[in-house]
Design an enzyme around this catalytic site. Sequence first.
Site, PDB file in Angstrom:
ATOM      1  N   GLN A   1      -7.087  -1.716   6.850  1.00 43.03           N
ATOM      2  CA  GLN A   1      -5.811  -2.562   6.640  1.00 43.03           C
ATOM      3  C   GLN A   1      -5.462  -3.221   7.848  1.00 43.03           C
ATOM      4  O   GLN A   1      -4.646  -4.364   7.652  1.00 43.03           O
ATOM      5  CB  GLN A   1      -4.635  -1.676   6.017  1.00 43.03           C
ATOM      6  CG  GLN A   1      -3.428  -2.536   5.640  1.00 43.03           C
ATOM      7  CD  GLN A   1      -2.423  -1.509   4.812  1.00 43.03           C
ATOM      8  OE1 GLN A   1      -2.377  -1.276   3.858  1.00 43.03           O
ATOM      9  NE2 GLN A   1      -1.459  -1.203   5.669  1.00 43.03           N
TER      10      GLN A   1
ATOM     11  N   GLU B   1       1.348  -9.409   6.969  1.00 39.72           N
ATOM     12  CA  GLU B   1       2.165  -9.030   8.016  1.00 39.72           C
ATOM     13  C   GLU B   1       1.931  -9.983   9.152  1.00 39.72           C
ATOM     14  O   GLU B   1       2.139  -9.648  10.280  1.00 39.72           O
ATOM     15  CB  GLU B   1       1.765  -7.683   8.255  1.00 39.72           C
ATOM     16  CG  GLU B   1       2.222  -6.682   7.358  1.00 39.72           C
ATOM     17  CD  GLU B   1       2.103  -4.899   7.610  1.00 39.72           C
ATOM     18  OE1 GLU B   1       1.375  -4.727   8.645  1.00 39.72           O
ATOM     19  OE2 GLU B   1       2.685  -4.299   6.875  1.00 39.72           O
TER      20      GLU B   1
ATOM     21  N   HIS C   1      -3.174  -6.304   2.016  1.00 42.01           N
ATOM     22  CA  HIS C   1      -2.369  -7.226   2.821  1.00 42.01           C
ATOM     23  C   HIS C   1      -3.122  -8.751   2.968  1.00 42.01           C
ATOM     24  O   HIS C   1      -2.394  -9.437   3.643  1.00 42.01           O
ATOM     25  CB  HIS C   1      -1.714  -6.854   4.199  1.00 42.01           C
ATOM     26  CG  HIS C   1      -0.756  -5.512   4.003  1.00 42.01           C
ATOM     27  ND1 HIS C   1      -0.564  -4.613   5.007  1.00 42.01           N
ATOM     28  CD2 HIS C   1      -0.336  -5.079   3.028  1.00 42.01           C
ATOM     29  CE1 HIS C   1       0.046  -3.956   4.694  1.00 42.01           C
ATOM     30  NE2 HIS C   1       0.141  -3.657   3.336  1.00 42.01           N
TER      31      HIS C   1
ATOM     32  N   GLU D   1      -4.071   5.505  11.962  1.00 41.70           N
ATOM     33  CA  GLU D   1      -3.084   5.913  10.925  1.00 41.70           C
ATOM     34  C   GLU D   1      -3.834   5.834   9.556  1.00 41.70           C
ATOM     35  O   GLU D   1      -4.620   5.212   9.259  1.00 41.70           O
ATOM     36  CB  GLU D   1      -2.004   4.919  10.952  1.00 41.70           C
ATOM     37  CG  GLU D   1      -0.887   5.014   9.781  1.00 41.70           C
ATOM     38  CD  GLU D   1       0.120   3.830   9.727  1.00 41.70           C
ATOM     39  OE1 GLU D   1       0.237   3.062  10.900  1.00 41.70           O
ATOM     40  OE2 GLU D   1       0.637   3.554   8.694  1.00 41.70           O
TER      41      GLU D   1
ATOM     42  N   ASP E   1       1.258   8.248   7.432  1.00 38.98           N
ATOM     43  CA  ASP E   1       2.047   7.186   6.617  1.00 38.98           C
ATOM     44  C   ASP E   1       2.134   7.744   5.297  1.00 38.98           C
ATOM     45  O   ASP E   1       3.090   8.712   4.710  1.00 38.98           O
ATOM     46  CB  ASP E   1       1.504   5.804   6.824  1.00 38.98           C
ATOM     47  CG  ASP E   1       2.324   4.898   5.958  1.00 38.98           C
ATOM     48  OD1 ASP E   1       3.311   5.291   5.369  1.00 38.98           O
ATOM     49  OD2 ASP E   1       1.561   3.963   5.829  1.00 38.98           O
TER      50      ASP E   1
ATOM     51  N   SER F   1       0.898  -1.087  -0.017  1.00 38.76           N
ATOM     52  CA  SER F   1      -0.133  -0.053   0.125  1.00 38.76           C
ATOM     53  C   SER F   1       1.047   1.127   0.030  1.00 38.76           C
ATOM     54  O   SER F   1       1.092   2.094   1.038  1.00 38.76           O
ATOM     55  CB  SER F   1      -1.056   0.018   0.963  1.00 38.76           C
ATOM     56  OG  SER F   1      -0.320  -0.043   2.455  1.00 38.76           O
TER      57      SER F   1
ATOM     58  N   HIS G   1       8.225  -1.195  10.020  1.00 46.53           N
ATOM     59  CA  HIS G   1       8.459  -2.128   9.087  1.00 46.53           C
ATOM     60  C   HIS G   1       7.688  -1.844   7.711  1.00 46.53           C
ATOM     61  O   HIS G   1       6.729  -1.010   7.554  1.00 46.53           O
ATOM     62  CB  HIS G   1       7.998  -3.671   9.620  1.00 46.53           C
ATOM     63  CG  HIS G   1       6.636  -3.793   9.721  1.00 46.53           C
ATOM     64  ND1 HIS G   1       5.817  -4.897   9.662  1.00 46.53           N
ATOM     65  CD2 HIS G   1       5.704  -3.119   9.820  1.00 46.53           C
ATOM     66  CE1 HIS G   1       4.897  -5.006   9.950  1.00 46.53           C
ATOM     67  NE2 HIS G   1       4.352  -3.723  10.008  1.00 46.53           N
ATOM     68  N   ARG G   2       7.834  -2.803   6.568  1.00 48.84           N
ATOM     69  CA  ARG G   2       6.789  -2.672   5.413  1.00 48.84           C
ATOM     70  C   ARG G   2       6.167  -3.856   5.495  1.00 48.84           C
ATOM     71  O   ARG G   2       6.548  -4.841   6.028  1.00 48.84           O
ATOM     72  CB  ARG G   2       7.581  -2.427   4.198  1.00 48.84           C
ATOM     73  CG  ARG G   2       8.455  -1.050   4.137  1.00 48.84           C
ATOM     74  CD  ARG G   2       7.477   0.180   4.137  1.00 48.84           C
ATOM     75  NE  ARG G   2       6.572   0.347   3.270  1.00 48.84           N
ATOM     76  CZ  ARG G   2       6.186   1.211   2.304  1.00 48.84           C
ATOM     77  NH1 ARG G   2       7.305   2.282   2.142  1.00 48.84           N
ATOM     78  NH2 ARG G   2       5.211   1.321   1.789  1.00 48.84           N
ATOM     79  N   SER G   3       5.075  -4.139   4.474  1.00 46.51           N
ATOM     80  CA  SER G   3       4.660  -5.320   4.411  1.00 46.51           C
ATOM     81  C   SER G   3       5.512  -6.398   3.696  1.00 46.51           C
ATOM     82  O   SER G   3       5.334  -7.579   3.854  1.00 46.51           O
ATOM     83  CB  SER G   3       3.244  -5.185   3.487  1.00 46.51           C
ATOM     84  OG  SER G   3       3.460  -4.492   2.403  1.00 46.51           O
TER      85      SER G   3
ATOM     86  N   LYS H   1       6.062  -0.320  14.885  1.00 38.89           N
ATOM     87  CA  LYS H   1       5.079  -1.068  14.315  1.00 38.89           C
ATOM     88  C   LYS H   1       5.864  -2.247  13.517  1.00 38.89           C
ATOM     89  O   LYS H   1       6.695  -2.433  12.668  1.00 38.89           O
ATOM     90  CB  LYS H   1       4.218  -0.402  13.161  1.00 38.89           C
ATOM     91  CG  LYS H   1       3.297  -0.873  12.564  1.00 38.89           C
ATOM     92  CD  LYS H   1       2.288  -0.074  11.945  1.00 38.89           C
ATOM     93  CE  LYS H   1       2.541  -0.008  10.323  1.00 38.89           C
ATOM     94  NZ  LYS H   1       1.273   0.531   9.883  1.00 38.89           N
TER      95      LYS H   1
ATOM     96  N   ASP I   1      -4.627   0.900  11.424  1.00 40.45           N
ATOM     97  CA  ASP I   1      -3.893   1.777  10.301  1.00 40.45           C
ATOM     98  C   ASP I   1      -5.276   1.213   9.200  1.00 40.45           C
ATOM     99  O   ASP I   1      -5.342   0.256   8.828  1.00 40.45           O
ATOM    100  CB  ASP I   1      -2.733   1.036   9.736  1.00 40.45           C
ATOM    101  CG  ASP I   1      -2.258   2.118   8.416  1.00 40.45           C
ATOM    102  OD1 ASP I   1      -2.868   2.824   8.171  1.00 40.45           O
ATOM    103  OD2 ASP I   1      -1.077   1.323   7.922  1.00 40.45           O
TER     104      ASP I   1
HETATM  105  P1  PGA Z   1       3.054  -1.270   3.175  1.00 41.36           P
HETATM  106  O1  PGA Z   1       1.954  -1.234   4.567  1.00 41.36           O
HETATM  107  O2  PGA Z   1       4.175  -1.590   3.672  1.00 41.36           O
HETATM  108  O3  PGA Z   1       2.272  -2.033   2.382  1.00 41.36           O
HETATM  109  O4  PGA Z   1       2.910   0.263   2.846  1.00 41.36           O
HETATM  110  C1  PGA Z   1       2.428  -0.701   5.780  1.00 41.36           C
HETATM  111  C2  PGA Z   1       1.664   0.526   6.114  1.00 41.36           C
HETATM  112  O5  PGA Z   1       0.627   0.710   5.445  1.00 41.36           O
HETATM  113  O6  PGA Z   1       1.872   0.979   7.335  1.00 41.36           O
HETATM  114 ZN    ZN Z   2       0.326   2.644   6.867  1.00 42.98          ZN
END
Ligand code: PGA
Ligand code: ZN
Length: 414
Positions: A159, A203, A151, A281, A308, A40, A359-361, A382, A238
Amino acid sequence: MKITSVKSRWILDSRGNPTVEAELQSNGQWFRASVPSGASTGTHEAVELRDGDPAFHGKGVQKATHHVWQLGKKANGKEFKTQAELDSFLIQTDGTPNKRKLGANALLAMSLAGARAFAGKKPLYAHLASTLMRKPALPLPFANVLNGGKHAGTSLKIQEVMIMPTGAKTFREATQMVAETYQTLKKDAVTRFGAPAGNVGDEGGIAPDVPSVRQALDLVWRAVEENGYSQKMALALDCAASEFRDSRTGAYPVDGKILTANELLTHYVELQGQYRFVSIEDPFHEDAFEDFARLRAAFSGKCQVVGDDLLVTNPARIDRAQLSCNALLLKVNQIGTLTESLLAAQKAQSFGWNVMVSHRSGETDDAFISDLATGMACGQIKLGAPARGERTAKYNQLLRIEEDGVPLAKFRLP
Ligand code: PGA
Ligand code: ZN
């Protein structure tokens, strides 16, 4: 820190896509770092360079990997006095405002491996803390135990539903609380919705096909209560609202209704009144500075509003959002160097905001962010669920750091 050799390669991330890894030699030792990747992704993020050719269906990173090697050749034999000096060398070599020439993924791999080289034999968190002149503190984990949105591929538009062990005295206790709640949640979801409800999203959180965030929050809170943690845990969301907003009409189809921004705000206020979540978020889309500001005012003293996709760890956007949020989500790959990430945090903190390292997904087993959040002593991280190797790598690194006597931060609203 003198660079004497650089290697680069692609490795796989947790979704099975290639990502960049760099290895840098200094003082006879090798230092390694790899780069995460979002799903995302905010449109204002620095450019993640992908090859766009048939290999890996366009997602190859041969170019970015080659750029690490080129940067290494250019840096070879050079002495860098500080991280800022290394990062400005990277930024200048790229020369574009959004890192599209060499790729933020190439720059970040070098920047993070460089940080480890600067740390040398010192633990990374201790090195970062001393350069920032802070006392290290372990961050409180925000554990994404129920995945939706991009995700998960279920009907749930929001999410992430997260739990935070606000009453934990140590990181080990925090991790135990999160893991126990997660296992109960999984068991409950399977009992109520059948075996597939226990399958996990990107995640590591379970991904039951619930149509509304209310049902998701009920399920998660029940698991908290079953473990006797209702006085020691808080909830967080989030929404990643850019992902479900209808860009043609500007409306938000969510939780079985089609809502205007105003109606969505009322929906959030009602939900917060009922579930008392303390962090939200990306409640609106990534350019909705005014809607964010109205929610921040409504949630004052009750719930932090985290940016974010709105902020993309970018100091210029943080400036613009001074009244729109009161917490920065810090993702190093959104901006592309460690120095710029730290500047973003500094700016956010100068406004009295909280900072949550994230982190990221798409992740690797690199636990750089665990050391980063501890060294910055920012208080929040996170991490995803306490499951899947790329997520547990971060928890486990924090468990190890705690053995050095580093205290756990307390949650406080901005
Ligand atoms: P992303 O998701 O790493 O897919 O962007 C994490 C978030 O939105 O915080
Ligand atoms: Zn986010």
